[in-house]
Design a protein around this motif. Structure first.
Motif, PDB file in Angstrom:
ATOM      1  N   LEU A 142       0.946  -0.831  -0.114  1.00 35.60           N
ATOM      2  CA  LEU A 142      -0.154  -0.377   0.654  1.00 35.60           C
ATOM      3  C   LEU A 142       0.796   0.933  -0.446  1.00 35.60           C
ATOM      4  O   LEU A 142       0.204   2.111  -1.090  1.00 35.60           O
ATOM      5  CB  LEU A 142      -1.330   0.239   1.155  1.00 35.60           C
ATOM      6  N   LEU A 143       1.851   1.401   1.036  1.00 35.78           N
ATOM      7  CA  LEU A 143       3.141   2.318   0.341  1.00 35.78           C
ATOM      8  C   LEU A 143       3.252   2.717  -0.786  1.00 35.78           C
ATOM      9  O   LEU A 143       3.200   3.977  -0.554  1.00 35.78           O
ATOM     10  CB  LEU A 143       3.829   2.108   1.377  1.00 35.78           C
ATOM     11  N   MET A 144       3.749   1.389  -0.842  1.00 35.32           N
ATOM     12  CA  MET A 144       3.991   1.315  -2.634  1.00 35.32           C
ATOM     13  C   MET A 144       3.562   2.389  -3.381  1.00 35.32           C
ATOM     14  O   MET A 144       3.750   3.471  -4.125  1.00 35.32           O
ATOM     15  CB  MET A 144       4.403  -0.002  -2.772  1.00 35.32           C
ATOM     16  N   ALA A 145       2.420   0.964  -3.087  1.00 29.75           N
ATOM     17  CA  ALA A 145       0.725   2.416  -4.426  1.00 29.75           C
ATOM     18  C   ALA A 145       0.475   3.802  -3.992  1.00 29.75           C
ATOM     19  O   ALA A 145       0.961   4.653  -5.101  1.00 29.75           O
ATOM     20  CB  ALA A 145      -0.428   1.013  -4.061  1.00 29.75           C
ATOM     21  N   VAL A 146       1.277   3.963  -3.355  1.00 32.26           N
ATOM     22  CA  VAL A 146       0.822   5.551  -2.302  1.00 32.26           C
ATOM     23  C   VAL A 146       1.459   6.249  -3.358  1.00 32.26           C
ATOM     24  O   VAL A 146       1.377   6.966  -3.696  1.00 32.26           O
ATOM     25  CB  VAL A 146       0.633   5.527  -1.323  1.00 32.26           C
ATOM     26  N   VAL A 147       3.180   6.226  -3.403  1.00 32.16           N
ATOM     27  CA  VAL A 147       3.853   6.690  -3.516  1.00 32.16           C
ATOM     28  C   VAL A 147       4.188   7.043  -5.200  1.00 32.16           C
ATOM     29  O   VAL A 147       4.455   7.004  -5.708  1.00 32.16           O
ATOM     30  CB  VAL A 147       5.206   5.873  -2.913  1.00 32.16           C
ATOM     31  N   SER A 148       3.667   5.150  -5.959  1.00 33.09           N
ATOM     32  CA  SER A 148       3.812   5.827  -7.161  1.00 33.09           C
ATOM     33  C   SER A 148       2.702   6.182  -7.532  1.00 33.09           C
ATOM     34  O   SER A 148       2.543   6.611  -8.541  1.00 33.09           O
ATOM     35  CB  SER A 148       3.555   3.673  -7.628  1.00 33.09           C
ATOM     36  N   MET A 149       1.600   6.701  -7.109  1.00 27.44           N
ATOM     37  CA  MET A 149       0.107   7.140  -7.555  1.00 27.44           C
ATOM     38  C   MET A 149       0.537   8.556  -7.795  1.00 27.44           C
ATOM     39  O   MET A 149       0.278   9.417  -8.437  1.00 27.44           O
ATOM     40  CB  MET A 149      -1.191   7.334  -6.431  1.00 27.44           C
ATOM     41  N   PHE A 150       1.426   8.823  -6.324  1.00 23.71           N
ATOM     42  CA  PHE A 150       1.774  10.686  -6.631  1.00 23.71           C
ATOM     43  C   PHE A 150       2.998  10.370  -7.359  1.00 23.71           C
ATOM     44  O   PHE A 150       3.428  11.878  -7.604  1.00 23.71           O
ATOM     45  CB  PHE A 150       2.027  11.049  -5.410  1.00 23.71           C
ATOM     46  N   THR A 151       3.987   9.574  -7.771  1.00 23.41           N
ATOM     47  CA  THR A 151       5.100   9.997  -9.265  1.00 23.41           C
ATOM     48  C   THR A 151       5.317   9.400  -9.966  1.00 23.41           C
ATOM     49  O   THR A 151       5.295   9.724 -10.863  1.00 23.41           O
ATOM     50  CB  THR A 151       6.264   8.799  -7.960  1.00 23.41           C
ATOM     51  N   LEU A 152       4.516   8.107 -10.271  1.00 26.53           N
ATOM     52  CA  LEU A 152       4.612   7.925 -11.935  1.00 26.53           C
ATOM     53  C   LEU A 152       3.644   8.600 -12.707  1.00 26.53           C
ATOM     54  O   LEU A 152       4.155   8.572 -13.750  1.00 26.53           O
ATOM     55  CB  LEU A 152       3.839   6.345 -11.947  1.00 26.53           C
ATOM     56  N   PRO A 153       2.801   9.230 -12.666  1.00 32.63           N
ATOM     57  CA  PRO A 153       2.067   9.783 -13.361  1.00 32.63           C
ATOM     58  C   PRO A 153       2.870  11.084 -14.495  1.00 32.63           C
ATOM     59  O   PRO A 153       2.784  11.526 -15.305  1.00 32.63           O
ATOM     60  CB  PRO A 153       0.600  10.486 -13.168  1.00 32.63           C
ATOM     61  N   VAL A 154       3.442  12.399 -13.426  1.00 31.30           N
ATOM     62  CA  VAL A 154       4.178  12.926 -13.002  1.00 31.30           C
ATOM     63  C   VAL A 154       5.561  12.513 -14.191  1.00 31.30           C
ATOM     64  O   VAL A 154       6.068  12.917 -14.955  1.00 31.30           O
ATOM     65  CB  VAL A 154       5.049  13.991 -12.199  1.00 31.30           C
ATOM     66  N   VAL A 155       5.635  11.138 -13.810  1.00 30.16           N
ATOM     67  CA  VAL A 155       7.541  10.925 -14.499  1.00 30.16           C
ATOM     68  C   VAL A 155       6.619  10.365 -15.937  1.00 30.16           C
ATOM     69  O   VAL A 155       7.839  10.882 -17.107  1.00 30.16           O
ATOM     70  CB  VAL A 155       7.721   9.989 -13.838  1.00 30.16           C
ATOM     71  N   TYR A 156       5.410   9.624 -16.573  1.00 32.06           N
ATOM     72  CA  TYR A 156       4.709   9.479 -17.291  1.00 32.06           C
ATOM     73  C   TYR A 156       4.923  11.058 -18.523  1.00 32.06           C
ATOM     74  O   TYR A 156       5.458  10.932 -19.714  1.00 32.06           O
ATOM     75  CB  TYR A 156       3.657   8.900 -17.586  1.00 32.06           C
ATOM     76  N   VAL A 157       4.266  12.001 -17.669  1.00 31.07           N
ATOM     77  CA  VAL A 157       3.858  13.579 -18.545  1.00 31.07           C
ATOM     78  C   VAL A 157       5.097  13.240 -18.816  1.00 31.07           C
ATOM     79  O   VAL A 157       5.657  14.148 -19.802  1.00 31.07           O
ATOM     80  CB  VAL A 157       2.827  14.337 -18.015  1.00 31.07           C
ATOM     81  N   LYS A 158       6.299  13.634 -18.398  1.00 29.50           N
ATOM     82  CA  LYS A 158       7.477  14.293 -19.134  1.00 29.50           C
ATOM     83  C   LYS A 158       8.663  13.408 -19.656  1.00 29.50           C
ATOM     84  O   LYS A 158       8.898  13.880 -20.112  1.00 29.50           O
ATOM     85  CB  LYS A 158       8.227  14.174 -17.419  1.00 29.50           C
ATOM     86  N   HIS A 159       7.983  12.097 -19.441  1.00 28.85           N
ATOM     87  CA  HIS A 159       8.661  11.401 -21.042  1.00 28.85           C
ATOM     88  C   HIS A 159       8.000   9.959 -21.484  1.00 28.85           C
ATOM     89  O   HIS A 159       8.654   8.958 -21.351  1.00 28.85           O
ATOM     90  CB  HIS A 159       9.982  10.480 -20.058  1.00 28.85           C
TER      91      HIS A 159
END
Length: 193
Positions: A142-159
């Motif tokens: 769950l902790l990994m999912a929360v961190v991923s939710m807040f980081t992966l969308p931004v990383v995806y938009v940039k790359h």
């Protein structure tokens, strides 16, 4: 607007509010790794009560010293309507019922092997989850999912261009492997019923 949508939070459109929400989630999850759920809820309730009681006493003393009559400091919140209407409850229960029924139908289909390939995919997924479960507990996931939710969308938009290119390659490879497996397993082809 005072409240951001979930999409605005995940894409960090307001860094201050997103930081507060993200930090609160992380603090809560890290607290749950150290203390029981009951303790965390009790400490959060005590912290909220300490803040509101202190504010109420402060405002009362301030009103007494300044000889004003502003009333209860939380009056606007006390008069706020917070009950759910019958229509809202019906809407949410209908939605929940729809998802539960669809999940049960899909599980029945997978466990009773209506489609061999789908049941084999499900079996592989469950087998992989046994390894994930051996490495991580549910709270860590769950902790990994929360961190991923807040980081992966931004990383995806940039790359986005590079990520889409590699995902296309992976998807092509997976489809080729699935096609080979379907060709080798008799009766694995999908049948229209």
């Amino acid at each position: 607007t005072p409240f951001l949508t979930a999409i605005d939070l995940l894409y960090w459109r307001d860094i201050k509010q997103t930081g507060i929400v993200f930090g609160s989630f992380l603090l809560l999850l890290f607290s749950l790794t150290q203390f029981s759920v009951v303790s965390v809820v009790a400490y959060l309730a005590l912290a909220a009560l300490s803040a509101t009681i202190s504010f109420r006493i402060y405002k009362s003393v301030l009103q007494a010293v300044q000889k004003t009559d502003e009333g209860h400091p939380f009056k606007a919140y006390l008069e706020l309507e917070i009950s759910l209407s019958q229509e809202q409850i019906q809407k949410y229960t209908d939605c929940l019922q729809f998802y539960v029924n669809n999940t049960l139908k899909e599980l029945r289909r997978l466990f009773l092997v209506q489609d061999l390939v789908d049941s084999l995919k499900f079996a592989v997924l469950m087998w992989l989850l046994t390894y994930v479960g051996a490495l991580f507990n549910g709270l860590t996931l769950l902790l990994m999912a929360v961190v991923s939710m807040f980081t992966l969308p931004v990383v995806y938009v940039k790359h986005q261009a590079q990520i889409d290119q590699y995902l296309g390659l992976v998807r092509t490879h997976i489809n080729a492997v699935v096609a080979k497996i379907q060709a080798k397993i008799p009766g694995a082809k999908r049948h229209a019923e």
